[in-house]
Design a protein around this motif. Structure first.
Motif, PDB file in Angstrom:
ATOM      1  N   PHE A  42      11.505-193.480  12.458  1.00  0.00           N
ATOM      2  CA  PHE A  42      11.084-193.186  13.823  1.00  0.00           C
ATOM      3  C   PHE A  42      10.773-191.698  13.993  1.00  0.00           C
ATOM      4  CE2 PHE A  42      13.855-196.912  13.930  1.00  0.00           C
ATOM      5  CZ  PHE A  42      13.044-197.812  14.598  1.00  0.00           C
ATOM      6  N   GLU A  43      11.473-190.862  13.227  1.00  0.00           N
ATOM      7  CA  GLU A  43      11.255-189.414  13.307  1.00  0.00           C
ATOM      8  C   GLU A  43       9.905-189.012  12.735  1.00  0.00           C
ATOM      9  OE1 GLU A  43      14.558-187.942  11.160  1.00  0.00           O
ATOM     10  OE2 GLU A  43      16.042-188.410  12.718  1.00  0.00           O
ATOM     11  N   MET A  86       7.027-190.976  12.824  1.00  0.00           N
ATOM     12  CA  MET A  86       5.948-191.835  13.319  1.00  0.00           C
ATOM     13  C   MET A  86       4.656-191.050  13.526  1.00  0.00           C
ATOM     14  SD  MET A  86       6.716-195.034  13.544  1.00  0.00           S
ATOM     15  CE  MET A  86       5.460-195.615  14.669  1.00  0.00           C
TER      16      MET A  86
END
Length: 252
Positions: A80-81, A83
């Protein structure tokens, strides 16, 4: 180099994103112009560009995550970091080709004919994309004492205040030359698929060599080869196989 070009209120224009956008527009305009000139169904070009762009984005991100599997296994939040950044060009190529093939299959179009149409435009887009890499400082080269070097001072990716091989510049120049060479091949082709095959062959060979000068080894490796060099072997062989198949079909 500066990635943050200018701001309008809360909106910031980044060099990398701008160059990608210019590359996509140039690819679309060039492909549509050539489609009309070749009397192909040019109304499909815009949708092919969108499909290939989306497929390329998805696969380039997936391949990045695959190369970073150890980091993800240790810290799943890493997915998620990252993306918004972290893309692998070869994933984009594979994803773009697959998406283009799917579109042609759905619309009952000759895939190899449209592969030949789009291949030069892809090389053109990559040329602009590498200028974006230069502005951002990603995809940087190894440290060097050569006068042919570049030094970053405010990069979030490359080592700052260190002379580096300007791999982004070399990549961009090769991509633009690739674009011109593929147009020459397109003008002399005798069977569908030859231009696409040459794209795979030329890009793979150039990328394999340039990888020796890259300094961002965090991208992973397979034995003594970088991940991209390892993939280059298979895309090169795939291009050769396609070219031989085209020649065989022409002689049939």
């Amino acid at each position: 180099m500066k990635n943050e070009l200018f701001s309008i209120g809360p909106f910031t224009v980044y060099g990398y994103g701008l160059m990608i956008a210019i590359g996509v527009m140039a690819a679309w305009i060039t492909a549509e112009y050539r489609a009309k000139k070749l009397k192909m169904k040019d109304e499909h070009v815009f949708f092919l560009v969108i499909w290939c762009l989306l497929g390329g984005l998805v696969f380039s991100k997936l391949l990045f995550w695959i190369t970073e599997w150890k980091e993800i296994a240790w810290n799943p939040a890493f997915m998620f970091e990252t993306m918004a950044d972290g893309f692998v060009v070869y994933g984009g190529i594979v994803g773009g080709v697959l998406a283009g093939w799917m579109y042609c299959r759905i619309k009952k179009l000759n895939f190899l004919e449209y592969f030949d149409l789009m291949a030069p435009s892809v090389a053109l887009a990559q040329g602009f994309g590498r200028i974006g890499c230069l502005l951002a400082g990603c995809c940087y080269g190894k440290e060097t004492d050569s006068i042919f070097s570049i030094t970053f001072h405010h990069s979030d990716y490359a080592p700052n205040d260190v002379a580096l091989v300007p791999t982004q510049v070399y990549s961009s120049i090769l991509d633009f030359l690739h674009f011109g060479l593929l147009l020459l091949v397109a003008g002399k082709k005798t069977a569908d698929g030859q231009v696409g095959a040459c794209y795979l062959i030329f890009y793979s060979a150039g990328r394999f060599i340039l990888e020796f000068f890259r300094g961002d080894l965090v991208r992973g490796s397979v034995g003594m080869l970088s991940t991209s060099q390892f993939i280059s072997i298979f895309t090169f062989l795939g291009g050769v196989a396609l070219l031989l198949k085209c020649r065989k079909r022409r002689g049939a």
